[in-house]
Every structure is written in structure tokens, then in C-alpha cells.
Design an enzyme around this catalytic site. Structure first.
Site, PDB file in Angstrom:
ATOM      1  N   LYS A 271      53.515  43.667  56.742  1.00 30.73           N
ATOM      2  CA  LYS A 271      53.905  42.388  56.147  1.00 30.73           C
ATOM      3  C   LYS A 271      55.402  42.418  55.906  1.00 30.73           C
ATOM      4  O   LYS A 271      55.900  43.223  55.138  1.00 30.73           O
ATOM      5  CB  LYS A 271      53.157  42.162  54.833  1.00 30.73           C
ATOM      6  CG  LYS A 271      53.530  40.855  54.135  1.00 30.73           C
ATOM      7  CD  LYS A 271      52.710  40.662  52.871  1.00 30.73           C
ATOM      8  CE  LYS A 271      53.055  39.361  52.171  1.00 30.73           C
ATOM      9  NZ  LYS A 271      52.224  39.154  50.954  1.00 30.73           N
TER      10      LYS A 271
ATOM     11  N   ASP B  17      45.367  33.846  42.391  1.00 28.74           N
ATOM     12  CA  ASP B  17      45.370  33.072  43.637  1.00 28.74           C
ATOM     13  C   ASP B  17      44.205  33.503  44.520  1.00 28.74           C
ATOM     14  O   ASP B  17      44.341  33.639  45.733  1.00 28.74           O
ATOM     15  CB  ASP B  17      46.695  33.262  44.376  1.00 28.74           C
ATOM     16  CG  ASP B  17      46.883  32.242  45.503  1.00 28.74           C
ATOM     17  OD1 ASP B  17      46.267  31.161  45.426  1.00 28.74           O
ATOM     18  OD2 ASP B  17      47.648  32.529  46.447  1.00 28.74           O
TER      19      ASP B  17
END
Length: 201
Positions: free
Chosen positions: A64, A156
């Protein structure tokens, strides 16, 4: 996270058979001076995730890459993610991180490669059987319970942030919005729950 993995030890993976979604899987033209790989996921202009292979062990990992320019004035999300990934290294129900490193324009996380994409894509593409739903729900509850026991709130949690391993098990991922130091546990950053800030409305 162990510091033994470096950008130089990672190479492009030649297979995208398990990459999802197919419409977003393409050969990257430019990622950084050190990493080139098959694109697995993109989030606006904030970060990209690539499938690469560790040269020494031939282990496939997800890298990432967070653009440093996206952190200017607001580095909290990236700092949160690194902190939480370190706190959940022994949690089998959370995605694991192996290392971090940086290049001129990016900060990178070397993450566990799950292989079957996220739950959002799975829901769109196929019907989940009741036994599968029960198993996934149990695994997610165990993951959330362990997070809460360590004073972490994900904040989230949604199908797009639940990754599916090649063996079918699910893991919680993407901790950029997480809050730590909750429930009386030690931690770096405390946050007020949004609904409480709004007076419970």
C-alpha cells in the site's frame, strides 16, 4: 512490524488471477522509483495498492503506497494505520503488516496479501450461503472484540474494508480512521464518537 523487507527485495508479480476487481487490475506504468506491480486497488489520489513478490521468499504481498503529498497538514490517518497494525499483529482476524518503508514520494506498507478481494465485491458477484455468512460474522465479531479489548475502535467498518483470504476466512483491514486509547486502554490518539459530538442526534 519487522524491518527486514525493503523495496529492493520486492519484485513485480506476474499473475493477477486472484486480483479483484478485474476492471481495476492493470500493469502500473509508474508507482515509485522502487516498486512496480499489478494494481489491486486505488483510492482517489490518496493511495494505491499493488501486488508484488518478495524476492527471497517468493511470498506474494500487497504494498500500500500512500502519497506523501496527501499527508501534508493531516498525517493522522497514516500514523493511525501504522499504530493499529502494530497493535494487532497477533490478531488472526485482522490483516497483518510485515514492514514499512519510504521513497521520495510515497510511504509504503508491506501487507498480507489476501487473494480474494473484499467483501463488497464478493457480495456483488455471488450469493453467500447462510453457513458462510454465519462463519464470516463470527470471525468479524471476534476481530472487533479483540480490537475493543485493546482500546481500538475501527470507525470505518464496512464490506469494502473486510478482506477475504484465499482460504475463505475474512480479516478486518484499513485502519486509517481508527481511534486508539478508548475504553480506558492506553493509546496514542483519542477521538470523540461523532454522534456524541452532535449531541446524540
Amino acid at each position: 512490524m519487522t524491518p527486514c523487507i525493503s523495496a529492493a527485495s520486492l519484485k513485480l508479480n506476474d499473475s493477477t488471477r486472484h486480483c479483484r476487481p478485474p476492471s481495476q487490475t492493470r500493469r502500473s506504468e509508474e508507482t515509485s522509483s522502487a516498486i512496480r506491480g499489478d494494481l489491486l486497488r486505488i483510492c482517489r489520489h490518496l493511495f494505491q495498492v499493488y501486488l508484488v513478490t518478495h524476492r527471497d521468499t517468493l511470498t506474494r504481498v500487497a504494498v500500500k503506497m500512500v502519497k506523501k503529498e496527501s499527508m501534508v497538514g493531516n498525517p493522522i490517518s497514516t500514523l493511525n494505520e501504522r499504530e493499529v497494525l502494530e497493535m494487532v499483529q497477533d490478531n488472526p482476524f485482522c490483516a497483518q503488516a510485515y514492514a514499512t518503508f519510504q521513497a521520495e514520494k510515497h510511504l509504503s506498507f508491506v501487507l498480507e496479501y489476501m487473494g480474494q478481494g473484499d467483501l463488497a465485491g464478493q457480495i456483488e458477484e455471488t450469493w453467500l450461503t447462510l453457513p458462510t455468512i454465519r462463519r464470516m460474522s463470527a470471525e468479524l465479531l471476534c476481530g472487533v472484540q479483540l480490537l475493543h479489548s485493546r482500546g481500538i475502535i475501527h470507525r470505518d467498518l464496512k464490506p469494502a474494508n473486510i478482506l477475504i483470504h484465499l482460504n475463505g476466512h475474512v480479516k478486518i483491514a484499513d485502519f486509517g480512521a481508527a481511534a486508539t486509547g478508548m475504553f480506558g486502554q492506553p493509546g496514542g490518539r483519542r477521538w470523540n464518537v461523532p454522534i456524541l459530538c452532535a449531541g446524540g442526534k
